[in-house]
Design a protein around this motif. Sequence first.
Motif, PDB file in Angstrom:
ATOM      1  N   THR A 176       0.830  -1.202   0.000  1.00 14.19           N
ATOM      2  CA  THR A 176       0.000   0.000   0.000  1.00 14.19           C
ATOM      3  C   THR A 176       0.868   1.257   0.000  1.00 14.19           C
ATOM      4  OG1 THR A 176      -1.702  -1.214   1.198  1.00 14.19           O
ATOM      5  CG2 THR A 176      -1.876   1.180   1.194  1.00 14.19           C
ATOM      6  N   ILE A 177       1.914   1.265   0.824  1.00 16.82           N
ATOM      7  CA  ILE A 177       2.812   2.432   0.881  1.00 16.82           C
ATOM      8  C   ILE A 177       3.528   2.619  -0.451  1.00 16.82           C
ATOM      9  CG2 ILE A 177       4.928   3.316   1.953  1.00 16.82           C
ATOM     10  CD1 ILE A 177       3.932   2.014   4.584  1.00 16.82           C
ATOM     11  N   ALA A 178       4.005   1.507  -1.058  1.00 14.49           N
ATOM     12  CA  ALA A 178       4.702   1.609  -2.337  1.00 14.49           C
ATOM     13  C   ALA A 178       3.758   2.091  -3.439  1.00 14.49           C
ATOM     14  CB  ALA A 178       5.308   0.255  -2.705  1.00 14.49           C
ATOM     15  N   ALA A 230       1.065   3.906  -3.100  1.00 13.54           N
ATOM     16  CA  ALA A 230       0.713   5.311  -2.875  1.00 13.54           C
ATOM     17  C   ALA A 230       1.867   6.236  -3.245  1.00 13.54           C
ATOM     18  CB  ALA A 230       0.317   5.514  -1.415  1.00 13.54           C
ATOM     19  N   SER A 231       3.102   5.822  -2.937  1.00 19.25           N
ATOM     20  CA  SER A 231       4.247   6.703  -3.220  1.00 19.25           C
ATOM     21  C   SER A 231       4.566   6.774  -4.711  1.00 19.25           C
ATOM     22  CB  SER A 231       5.480   6.232  -2.447  1.00 19.25           C
ATOM     23  OG  SER A 231       5.917   4.980  -2.920  1.00 19.25           O
ATOM     24  N   MET A 232       4.180   5.752  -5.476  1.00 14.34           N
ATOM     25  CA  MET A 232       4.426   5.762  -6.924  1.00 14.34           C
ATOM     26  C   MET A 232       3.297   6.414  -7.700  1.00 14.34           C
ATOM     27  SD  MET A 232       6.121   2.137  -7.863  1.00 14.34           S
ATOM     28  CE  MET A 232       5.907   1.029  -6.505  1.00 14.34           C
ATOM     29  N   GLY A 233       2.233   6.784  -7.019  1.00 17.90           N
ATOM     30  CA  GLY A 233       1.112   7.404  -7.705  1.00 17.90           C
ATOM     31  C   GLY A 233       0.261   6.415  -8.476  1.00 17.90           C
ATOM     32  N   TRP A 282      -3.937   0.455  -4.347  1.00 20.06           N
ATOM     33  CA  TRP A 282      -3.935   0.737  -2.914  1.00 20.06           C
ATOM     34  C   TRP A 282      -4.903  -0.219  -2.206  1.00 20.06           C
ATOM     35  CZ3 TRP A 282      -4.326   6.678  -1.784  1.00 20.06           C
ATOM     36  CH2 TRP A 282      -3.372   7.366  -2.535  1.00 20.06           C
TER      37      TRP A 282
END
Length: 133
Positions: free
Chosen positions: A29-31, A33-36, A42
């Motif tokens: 989820t973090i990856a 979200a950080s990659m758009g 997500w």
Amino acid sequence: MKSIKPGRGPSAMGAVGSIFSAIFGIIWTIAAASMGAPVFFWLFGVVFVILGIVQAIYNFKNATGENRYSEFDIVDSTEEPDPLAQKLGLERENPESEAGEAGDFRYCPYCGARLGSGFTFCGKCGKRLPEEP
């Protein structure tokens, strides 16, 4: 009716594996979200986290609990016929003859489980049975 319960070791390993899948879901989820990435990615991670937590709780309860959940229920042939044996023609004519006649059964005074006449301990609750008259 008899039941098969999972062992405490496999349940503990299932709890550990579920925790790892929840951690994977958090990282995913973090990856994403950080990659758009789109919201669908997500949500995939959130589903992993939720399933990991639910499975970890279930397996941890089975590993440490006094009264564990049954994974499978097994019934005697006198209670419920085997559909595969019926289809293959292997069903016995008198299934009650395997455990004696119908009158050879007795019941546990503690939990009410039906038992054969030669039992010393109850197969359901595990308590020692009183001597037969």
